[in-house]
Write an enzyme that holds these catalytic residues in place. Sequence first.
Site, PDB file in Angstrom:
ATOM      1  N   LYS A 299      12.571 -47.607  18.179  1.00 26.81           N
ATOM      2  CA  LYS A 299      12.717 -47.289  19.552  1.00 26.81           C
ATOM      3  C   LYS A 299      11.606 -47.782  20.448  1.00 26.81           C
ATOM      4  O   LYS A 299      11.919 -48.036  21.605  1.00 26.81           O
ATOM      5  CB  LYS A 299      13.065 -45.619  19.476  1.00 26.81           C
ATOM      6  CG  LYS A 299      14.129 -45.373  18.746  1.00 26.81           C
ATOM      7  CD  LYS A 299      14.381 -43.721  18.755  1.00 26.81           C
ATOM      8  CE  LYS A 299      13.556 -42.981  18.209  1.00 26.81           C
ATOM      9  NZ  LYS A 299      13.215 -42.970  16.724  1.00 26.81           N
TER      10      LYS A 299
ATOM     11  N   ARG B  57      11.313 -35.997   8.311  1.00 25.66           N
ATOM     12  CA  ARG B  57      11.851 -36.473   9.830  1.00 25.66           C
ATOM     13  C   ARG B  57      13.093 -37.110   9.747  1.00 25.66           C
ATOM     14  O   ARG B  57      13.852 -37.107  10.461  1.00 25.66           O
ATOM     15  CB  ARG B  57      10.499 -37.463  10.222  1.00 25.66           C
ATOM     16  CG  ARG B  57       9.398 -36.811  11.035  1.00 25.66           C
ATOM     17  CD  ARG B  57       8.197 -37.441  10.993  1.00 25.66           C
ATOM     18  NE  ARG B  57       8.469 -38.544  11.937  1.00 25.66           N
ATOM     19  CZ  ARG B  57       7.791 -39.721  11.883  1.00 25.66           C
ATOM     20  NH1 ARG B  57       6.803 -39.801  11.112  1.00 25.66           N
ATOM     21  NH2 ARG B  57       8.117 -40.786  12.916  1.00 25.66           N
TER      22      ARG B  57
ATOM     23  N   ARG C  23       2.774 -48.280   9.699  1.00 20.81           N
ATOM     24  CA  ARG C  23       2.736 -48.517  11.232  1.00 20.81           C
ATOM     25  C   ARG C  23       1.121 -47.877  11.287  1.00 20.81           C
ATOM     26  O   ARG C  23       0.409 -46.775  10.820  1.00 20.81           O
ATOM     27  CB  ARG C  23       3.548 -47.388  11.807  1.00 20.81           C
ATOM     28  CG  ARG C  23       3.223 -47.293  13.466  1.00 20.81           C
ATOM     29  CD  ARG C  23       4.118 -46.678  14.145  1.00 20.81           C
ATOM     30  NE  ARG C  23       4.498 -45.243  13.535  1.00 20.81           N
ATOM     31  CZ  ARG C  23       5.691 -44.534  14.136  1.00 20.81           C
ATOM     32  NH1 ARG C  23       6.302 -44.861  15.068  1.00 20.81           N
ATOM     33  NH2 ARG C  23       5.632 -43.420  13.379  1.00 20.81           N
TER      34      ARG C  23
ATOM     35  N   ARG D 108      -0.369 -42.121  12.622  1.00 17.45           N
ATOM     36  CA  ARG D 108       0.014 -41.140  13.331  1.00 17.45           C
ATOM     37  C   ARG D 108      -0.156 -40.022  12.139  1.00 17.45           C
ATOM     38  O   ARG D 108       0.191 -40.402  11.001  1.00 17.45           O
ATOM     39  CB  ARG D 108       1.758 -41.157  13.699  1.00 17.45           C
ATOM     40  CG  ARG D 108       1.600 -41.245  15.055  1.00 17.45           C
ATOM     41  CD  ARG D 108       2.956 -41.594  15.577  1.00 17.45           C
ATOM     42  NE  ARG D 108       3.961 -40.776  15.190  1.00 17.45           N
ATOM     43  CZ  ARG D 108       5.070 -41.052  15.888  1.00 17.45           C
ATOM     44  NH1 ARG D 108       5.433 -42.158  16.521  1.00 17.45           N
ATOM     45  NH2 ARG D 108       6.181 -40.389  15.303  1.00 17.45           N
TER      46      ARG D 108
ATOM     47  N   ARG E 102      17.772 -35.245  21.166  1.00 16.24           N
ATOM     48  CA  ARG E 102      18.000 -35.317  19.847  1.00 16.24           C
ATOM     49  C   ARG E 102      18.848 -34.004  19.089  1.00 16.24           C
ATOM     50  O   ARG E 102      18.766 -33.951  17.973  1.00 16.24           O
ATOM     51  CB  ARG E 102      16.304 -35.135  19.071  1.00 16.24           C
ATOM     52  CG  ARG E 102      15.755 -36.315  19.327  1.00 16.24           C
ATOM     53  CD  ARG E 102      14.767 -36.161  18.322  1.00 16.24           C
ATOM     54  NE  ARG E 102      13.652 -37.014  18.806  1.00 16.24           N
ATOM     55  CZ  ARG E 102      12.632 -37.514  18.043  1.00 16.24           C
ATOM     56  NH1 ARG E 102      12.560 -37.264  17.016  1.00 16.24           N
ATOM     57  NH2 ARG E 102      11.834 -38.650  18.783  1.00 16.24           N
TER      58      ARG E 102
HETATM   59  P1  AP5 Z   1       8.409 -48.147  16.283  1.00 12.38           P
HETATM   60  O1  AP5 Z   1       8.787 -48.837  17.270  1.00 12.38           O
HETATM   61  O2  AP5 Z   1       7.103 -47.222  16.362  1.00 12.38           O
HETATM   62  O3  AP5 Z   1       9.586 -46.858  16.015  1.00 12.38           O
HETATM   63  P2  AP5 Z   1      10.188 -45.616  16.492  1.00 12.38           P
HETATM   64  O4  AP5 Z   1      11.735 -45.599  16.526  1.00 12.38           O
HETATM   65  O5  AP5 Z   1       9.752 -45.375  17.817  1.00 12.38           O
HETATM   66  O6  AP5 Z   1       9.817 -44.660  15.372  1.00 12.38           O
HETATM   67  P3  AP5 Z   1       8.913 -43.235  15.700  1.00 12.38           P
HETATM   68  O7  AP5 Z   1       8.309 -42.517  14.342  1.00 12.38           O
HETATM   69  O8  AP5 Z   1       8.247 -42.950  16.991  1.00 12.38           O
HETATM   70  O9  AP5 Z   1      10.204 -42.205  15.939  1.00 12.38           O
HETATM   71  P4  AP5 Z   1      10.313 -40.727  15.875  1.00 12.38           P
HETATM   72  O10 AP5 Z   1      11.510 -40.432  16.550  1.00 12.38           O
HETATM   73  O11 AP5 Z   1       9.977 -40.113  14.507  1.00 12.38           O
HETATM   74  O12 AP5 Z   1       9.087 -40.216  16.657  1.00 12.38           O
HETATM   75  P5  AP5 Z   1       8.620 -39.631  18.053  1.00 12.38           P
HETATM   76  O13 AP5 Z   1       7.378 -40.034  18.572  1.00 12.38           O
HETATM   77  O14 AP5 Z   1       9.790 -39.834  19.094  1.00 12.38           O
HETATM   78  O15 AP5 Z   1       8.644 -48.918  14.736  1.00 12.38           O
HETATM   79  C1  AP5 Z   1       8.114 -48.424  13.508  1.00 12.38           C
HETATM   80  C2  AP5 Z   1       7.180 -49.284  12.771  1.00 12.38           C
HETATM   81  O16 AP5 Z   1       7.970 -50.475  12.586  1.00 12.38           O
HETATM   82  C3  AP5 Z   1       6.114 -50.013  13.509  1.00 12.38           C
HETATM   83  O17 AP5 Z   1       5.045 -50.168  12.909  1.00 12.38           O
HETATM   84  C4  AP5 Z   1       6.656 -51.275  14.264  1.00 12.38           C
HETATM   85  O18 AP5 Z   1       5.601 -52.099  14.544  1.00 12.38           O
HETATM   86  C5  AP5 Z   1       7.677 -51.670  13.156  1.00 12.38           C
HETATM   87  N1  AP5 Z   1       8.900 -52.333  13.665  1.00 12.38           N
HETATM   88  C6  AP5 Z   1       9.300 -52.230  14.835  1.00 12.38           C
HETATM   89  N2  AP5 Z   1      10.635 -53.035  15.083  1.00 12.38           N
HETATM   90  C7  AP5 Z   1      10.541 -53.569  13.898  1.00 12.38           C
HETATM   91  C8  AP5 Z   1      11.427 -54.735  13.794  1.00 12.38           C
HETATM   92  N3  AP5 Z   1      12.393 -55.259  14.368  1.00 12.38           N
HETATM   93  N4  AP5 Z   1      11.091 -55.524  12.276  1.00 12.38           N
HETATM   94  C9  AP5 Z   1       9.934 -54.896  11.608  1.00 12.38           C
HETATM   95  N5  AP5 Z   1       9.216 -54.009  11.971  1.00 12.38           N
HETATM   96  C10 AP5 Z   1       9.229 -53.146  13.086  1.00 12.38           C
HETATM   97  O19 AP5 Z   1       8.735 -38.230  17.665  1.00 12.38           O
HETATM   98  C11 AP5 Z   1       7.786 -37.503  17.019  1.00 12.38           C
HETATM   99  C12 AP5 Z   1       7.896 -36.110  16.972  1.00 12.38           C
HETATM  100  O20 AP5 Z   1       7.803 -35.506  18.207  1.00 12.38           O
HETATM  101  C13 AP5 Z   1       9.161 -35.579  16.302  1.00 12.38           C
HETATM  102  O21 AP5 Z   1       9.113 -35.312  15.003  1.00 12.38           O
HETATM  103  C14 AP5 Z   1       9.305 -34.172  17.014  1.00 12.38           C
HETATM  104  O22 AP5 Z   1       8.201 -33.153  16.390  1.00 12.38           O
HETATM  105  C15 AP5 Z   1       8.808 -34.117  18.372  1.00 12.38           C
HETATM  106  N6  AP5 Z   1       9.787 -34.768  19.088  1.00 12.38           N
HETATM  107  C16 AP5 Z   1       9.986 -36.024  19.963  1.00 12.38           C
HETATM  108  N7  AP5 Z   1      10.926 -35.848  20.733  1.00 12.38           N
HETATM  109  C17 AP5 Z   1      11.556 -34.742  20.511  1.00 12.38           C
HETATM  110  C18 AP5 Z   1      12.876 -34.143  21.089  1.00 12.38           C
HETATM  111  N8  AP5 Z   1      13.630 -34.761  21.917  1.00 12.38           N
HETATM  112  N9  AP5 Z   1      13.142 -32.913  20.645  1.00 12.38           N
HETATM  113  C19 AP5 Z   1      12.409 -32.190  19.826  1.00 12.38           C
HETATM  114  N10 AP5 Z   1      11.172 -32.641  19.288  1.00 12.38           N
HETATM  115  C20 AP5 Z   1      10.699 -34.145  19.796  1.00 12.38           C
HETATM  116 MG    MG Z   2       8.504 -43.917  18.738  1.00  9.33          MG
END
Ligand code: AP5
Ligand code: MG
Length: 224
Positions: free
Chosen positions: A17, A175, A131, A164, A92
Amino acid sequence: MGNQLRVLLLGSPGAGKGTQAELLASAADVPHISTGDMFRHAVAAGSAVGLAAAEFMERGALVPDDVTIGIVEERLRISDAGRGFVMDGFPRTAQQATAFDALLAKFGWKLDAAIEFAVPRAELLRRLTGRWTCPNCGVTYNLDSAPPLAAGVCDRCGTALVQRADDSEATVAIRLDVYERQTAPLLAYYRGAGSLLTIDGTKSVEVVHAAVMRGLASFAEAAS
Ligand code: AP5
Ligand code: MG
Ligand code: ZN
């Protein structure tokens, strides 16, 4: 692509994402709004939102809906969001989706698409544990698929890369389960509304981005 693109990105932790949001937001010249990034900044700054969010993030749980909906509403009131947005990681939960619909209606905005990146669990685990990110400029690297030129250092700004806190194997597993239980049901909600665009997220970053652009173009054509 002109301004006023309004999309949200769904998909498991590690589905890509954040990576795709950066590319799409810059292609469409709209802000990338990531609730995860906003929470991490709030935690680092020690703000009230950060204090409320930290304990949930640490254990891989979702931050409570009222806190999350509050920061999104506040962000959408900043004028650049009038141009459109790529919403990364929100909504979410069912309650967040309902609140988001109400916000869109209040601002008089229409969602162009909800984009799902589909990636199998084994690949998600590999991606998240590999990552590394730059704490200064936010660039994301991956030891397998997108390593930095010099080990442990950001290509763009030279800052030492970090992992992270929630990317440990144990927290990643939590997660992924939280996504299946609380967020995956939203796929049916957006499918029912005719706005779900599912993309194979296992391909390379560039191929996935091209598929997003093609999918959005065909959605726009169907809507016109
Ligand atoms: P990356 O692009 O970083 O993936 P991502 O989908 O953004 O993964 P996240 O871990 O950020 O998602 P998340 O939903 O758990 O975390 P968030 O910060 O939103 O890619 C991942 C890796 O793969 C990287 O190394 C990248 O280089 C690699 N990659 C990417 N594309 C690739 C490809 N095509 N091929 C190969 N490799 C690739 O949330 C964190 C925390 O915040 C949550 O756990 C929660 O506690 C809180 N939070 C956030 N939003 C909410 C909400 N709406 N409600 C409640 N709590 C929330
Ligand atoms: Mg992310
Ligand atoms: Zn950097």
